[in-house]
Design an enzyme around this catalytic site. Structure first.
Site, PDB file in Angstrom:
ATOM      1  N   ASP A 190       0.754  -1.325   0.202  1.00 43.06           N
ATOM      2  CA  ASP A 190       0.318  -0.116   0.510  1.00 43.06           C
ATOM      3  C   ASP A 190       1.022   1.093  -0.417  1.00 43.06           C
ATOM      4  OD1 ASP A 190      -2.084   1.625   0.007  1.00 43.06           O
ATOM      5  OD2 ASP A 190      -3.003   0.621   1.705  1.00 43.06           O
ATOM      6  N   TRP A 191       0.529   2.170  -0.296  1.00 43.23           N
ATOM      7  CA  TRP A 191       0.971   3.143   0.009  1.00 43.23           C
ATOM      8  C   TRP A 191       2.114   3.831   0.476  1.00 43.23           C
ATOM      9  CZ3 TRP A 191       0.864   6.751  -4.701  1.00 43.23           C
ATOM     10  CH2 TRP A 191       2.054   8.307  -4.801  1.00 43.23           C
TER      11      TRP A 191
END
Length: 460
Positions: free
Chosen positions: A36-37
């Site tokens: 994820d980011w």
């Protein structure tokens, strides 16, 4: 994509148990795995599970099977990975594994043969067929939660006062990841859509042919915009009052809230108008999650859950209010009555109390339906031998109705694992003409009741 967060204190992004042992070895996942980011860097900057970004990158590559770091504004992953390989800390073979999975995904998608999208498809964006598809999704999703004394649907001859911040807004129907990350700003308002979209009021005008009587009353934060007495005076000339409640724009962490209740100013508007006018009040909820309604549940004669219907949700909401569409949506969650019920689910352990405001799968329509003649094809359920459950449904109302027929299971006992309160296993949505009786058959497999034990054994 691995998830943000930790399990038992261990960050998922650095977990050998979850991202190698469970995902790759046990489940046999061969595809590409992305973070994820910014989650690798977060181990050093947020979670403090690594002393610096270099250690976080090393641990991720060394302990897991992650192939790509999702980050578009920071080159540290690439720079650090190159340094780790150059110094021999991470073997080049480990990098080759990830490169191979990334290339395989691109090959599977056909990107080497056709790297670009068909530019002719751009002409279909915002097309009439897309708008209608969006509206049809809303028409089948809107859920009628309360309808005392059949106050809905509205009649075109009814004098209606429309009140509330969400009825004259496109952006509040779409919230975040909509024009911008956090949706349109207050300064932009709805003008930013340049006519692509509608509002509930525009939908009402399209149906009735007249401009609706509308007073915003309070803003999205519940702050008053006009003297309450002026709203009461306008409401006394109306037969019914429709109030739109909802949430301001948000996406991701910016939507975190300290309380599930909607702003007091919004909730109090409903109770005060119902008490001051003694007129039927219909509440339209435009919200991305179930917000606590407190006294509104009792003060309102009808409650319509429109969820976040998107930029073209205004007309379908108006169609439901005026009966052009018979609502057939069902709640996809348990709607809590109190803050303590925030985590309540229909499938929680059967020994836990289940008493939400509205249960999972609840939803009303404008027609009266009767279920009868429930039967099973067998009273024995075993692997490889499904059981068919059949029920007859009759539409006794004056309107055609779409009905979601749902099959739930409950086990009195389940060895070594508390059984679910109820679990939805399958469903079908059928159309019933006025006066029609339809026989619906749903299939239940023993395999549907399978569950995983803590030691990753599958049991029935």
């Amino acid at each position: 994509m691995e998830s943000y967060g930790v399990v038992n204190g261990e960050p998922v992004v650095m977990s050998q148990q979850y991202l190698q042992g469970l995902l790759r070895d046990h489940l046999g996942f061969k595809g590409m795995l992305v973070t994820d980011w910014g989650e690798i860097n977060n181990q050093a900057t947020i979670y403090k599970t690594a002393s610096n970004i270099g250690q976080a990158t090393w641990a991720t590559l060394n302990r897991t099977s992650i192939d790509m770091s999702m980050v578009a504004d920071d080159s540290s992953f690439a720079v650090t990975t190159l340094d780790l390989v150059t110094r021999g800390v991470i073997p080049e073979e480990r990098i080759n594994e990830s490169v191979a999975r990334i290339l395989q995904l691109k090959k599977d998608l056909g990107l080497f043969e056709s790297p670009f999208a068909d530019s002719r498809l751009q002409a279909t964006v915002g097309s009439a067929q897309d708008i209608e598809a969006a509206r049809n999704a809303v028409r089948e999703s809107i859920t009628l939660l309360k309808n005392a004394n059949d106050v809905l649907p509205l009649k075109q001859s009814d004098r209606i006062l429309f009140v509330g911040p969400t009825l004259n807004s496109t952006r509040y129907m779409a919230v975040g990841f909509n024009i911008h990350y956090q949706g349109p700003s207050d300064a932009e308002g709805d003008a930013v859509y340049q006519g692509f979209g509608d509002t509930v009021l525009q939908g009402v005008q399209r149906i009735t042919g007249v401009t609706p009587d509308y007073i915003e009353g309070v803003d999205i934060d519940g702050q008053p915009l006009i003297d309450f007495g002026a709203i009461v005076r306008a409401a006394k000339d109306a037969d019914k009052i429709v109030i739109g409640l909802g949430e301001k724009n948000y996406a991701e962490a910016q939507g975190n809230i300290g309380s599930l209740a909607l702003p007091d100013g919004q909730l109090n508007l409903v109770g005060a108008l119902a008490q001051a006018t003694a007129k039927p009040v219909i509440v339209v909820l435009i919200e991305g999650r179930p917000r606590i309604l407190n006294h509104v549940v009792h003060a309102a004669s009808a409650i319509v859950q429109a969820y976040l219907p998107g930029t073209y949700g205004g007309l379908p909401i108006a169609e439901v209010l005026y009966g052009l569409v018979n609502p057939s949506g069902r709640l996809p969650y348990s709607y809590p009555a109190t803050e303590s019920q925030a985590t309540t689910t229909l499938w929680q352990s059967s020994y836990s109390e289940y008493n939400p405001q509205w249960a999972f799968g609840f939803g009303l329509g404008y027609s009266k339906l009767t279920y009868s003649n429930v039967s099973l094809s067998s009273n024995v359920l075993r692997p490889g031998a499904p059981v068919k459950a059949t029920v007859s449904i009759t539409n006794n109302g004056s309107r055609e109705q779409m009905e979601a027929v749902m099959l739930f299971t409950n086990q009195e006992h389940r060895f070594n694992l508390a059984p679910d309160n109820l679990r939805l296993r399958t469903f079908n949505k059928v159309h019933l003409a006025v006066g029609e009786t339809k026989k619906v058959t749903l299939e239940l497999k023993a395999e549907d009741l399978a569950y995983w034990t803590a030691d990753l054994k599958k049991r029935i």
